[in-house]
Design an enzyme around this catalytic site. Structure first.
Site, PDB file in Angstrom:
ATOM      1  N   CYS A 214     -18.097   2.077 -10.850  1.00 15.79           N
ATOM      2  CA  CYS A 214     -16.690   1.923 -10.215  1.00 15.79           C
ATOM      3  C   CYS A 214     -16.577   1.862  -8.815  1.00 15.79           C
ATOM      4  O   CYS A 214     -16.979   0.843  -8.307  1.00 15.79           O
ATOM      5  CB  CYS A 214     -15.611   2.920 -10.799  1.00 15.79           C
ATOM      6  SG  CYS A 214     -13.679   2.724 -10.746  1.00 15.79           S
TER       7      CYS A 214
ATOM      8  N   GLU B   6     -20.244   8.117 -17.111  1.00 15.55           N
ATOM      9  CA  GLU B   6     -20.496   9.491 -16.846  1.00 15.55           C
ATOM     10  C   GLU B   6     -19.345  10.237 -17.404  1.00 15.55           C
ATOM     11  O   GLU B   6     -19.351  11.684 -17.536  1.00 15.55           O
ATOM     12  CB  GLU B   6     -20.496   9.794 -15.343  1.00 15.55           C
ATOM     13  CG  GLU B   6     -19.377   9.861 -14.670  1.00 15.55           C
ATOM     14  CD  GLU B   6     -19.021   8.247 -14.153  1.00 15.55           C
ATOM     15  OE1 GLU B   6     -19.538   7.365 -14.801  1.00 15.55           O
ATOM     16  OE2 GLU B   6     -18.091   8.125 -13.507  1.00 15.55           O
TER      17      GLU B   6
ATOM     18  N   HIS C  19     -16.789   4.095 -16.277  1.00 17.92           N
ATOM     19  CA  HIS C  19     -17.281   5.654 -16.070  1.00 17.92           C
ATOM     20  C   HIS C  19     -18.107   6.211 -17.264  1.00 17.92           C
ATOM     21  O   HIS C  19     -17.609   6.921 -17.891  1.00 17.92           O
ATOM     22  CB  HIS C  19     -16.273   6.212 -15.758  1.00 17.92           C
ATOM     23  CG  HIS C  19     -15.486   5.962 -14.463  1.00 17.92           C
ATOM     24  ND1 HIS C  19     -15.991   6.482 -13.302  1.00 17.92           N
ATOM     25  CD2 HIS C  19     -14.420   5.423 -13.968  1.00 17.92           C
ATOM     26  CE1 HIS C  19     -15.150   5.993 -12.181  1.00 17.92           C
ATOM     27  NE2 HIS C  19     -14.190   5.625 -12.768  1.00 17.92           N
TER      28      HIS C  19
HETATM   29  N1  GLN Z   1     -10.089   2.025  -6.638  1.00 21.45           N
HETATM   30  C1  GLN Z   1     -11.114   2.575  -6.377  1.00 21.45           C
HETATM   31  C2  GLN Z   1     -11.961   2.063  -5.155  1.00 21.45           C
HETATM   32  O1  GLN Z   1     -11.338   1.021  -4.836  1.00 21.45           O
HETATM   33  C3  GLN Z   1     -12.281   3.048  -7.399  1.00 21.45           C
HETATM   34  C4  GLN Z   1     -11.634   3.833  -8.417  1.00 21.45           C
HETATM   35  C5  GLN Z   1     -12.701   4.549  -9.486  1.00 21.45           C
HETATM   36  O2  GLN Z   1     -13.829   4.946  -8.894  1.00 21.45           O
HETATM   37  N2  GLN Z   1     -12.332   5.089 -10.509  1.00 21.45           N
HETATM   38  O3  GLN Z   1     -12.757   2.718  -4.639  1.00 21.45           O
END
Ligand code: GLN
Length: 201
Positions: free
Chosen positions: A82, A183, A181
């Site tokens: 992410c 994890e 994710h």
């Molecule tokens: N929207 C977040 C970002 O731009 C990422 C979100 C996440 O890691 N769950 O960093």
């Protein structure tokens, strides 16, 4: 059998503990990384989920951004989930002006790509390199891969809905990234893939 590789988790902000736990459960020996000298001796590094802008700012403030870039450039395996995917992208769209990344994967990633109405969602994805069983993926204000160079291998795509076909997992050499994710779900397969990449490097 190989000894468990030592894998660091960039521990500035985000879901650091979840990745440390997942790595320890899935074949590695995990340690949190907050200082440049802690990069020494790592077999690989995980960039966690969180807020990519914050993580990048803190990495710069802790003098970690340049050492991380240098380590990834010289072949340190890295896995980003992410926000971590955003940090591994060479290019980011919908980022605040001046957002920095570690870079390494020849791709453009769109931040918060799924839009406001669908901040978070879960779904099953086909992820062929992990076997036939689909991966249950949790997306939280997730990015997607908007464009990628020829050296980037797409590993999983959104199967249904308005974002059908969008790439949400990639690999380029020893660099791995997922928009979701693993994890958080207890499925070891993505972390095990990263441990294999580390073992092979
Ligand atoms: N929207 C977040 C970002 O731009 C990422 C979100 C996440 O890691 N769950 O960093």
């Amino acid at each position: 059998m190989n000894a468990r590789p030592v894998i660091g988790v960039l521990a500035l902000q985000g879901d650091v503990r979840e990745h440390l736990r997942a790595l320890d459960r899935c074949g590695a020996s995990a340690r949190p990384i907050r200082r440049p000298r802690e990069l020494t001796g790592l077999g690989g590094i995980v960039l966690p989920g969180g807020e990519s802008t914050t993580i990048a700012k803190l990495a710069a403030a802790f003098d970690l951004l340049e050492p991380l870039r240098a380590a990834v450039r010289s072949g340190l395996p890295a896995y980003g989930s992410c926000a971590g995917m955003i940090l591994l992208a060479d290019r980011v769209t919908d980022a605040p002006p001046g957002q920095q990344t570690v870079g390494g994967i020849d791709m453009t990633v769109r931040r918060n790509a799924f839009g406001r109405q669908v901040d978070s969602f879960e779904g099953d994805l086909e992820f062929p390199v992990l076997g036939e069983e689909p991966v249950h993926a949790v997306f939280i204000r997730a990015p997607w891969v908007e464009q990628a160079g020829p050296g980037v291998e797409p590993l999983a795509r959104i199967p249904t809905g308005p974002a059908t076909g969008r790439v949400v997992a990639v690999r380029q050499g020893a660099l791995l990234a997922t928009a979701f994710h693993p994890e958080m779900t207890g499925d070891c397969r993505v972390h095990e893939l990263f441990v294999r990449i580390v073992d092979e490097s």
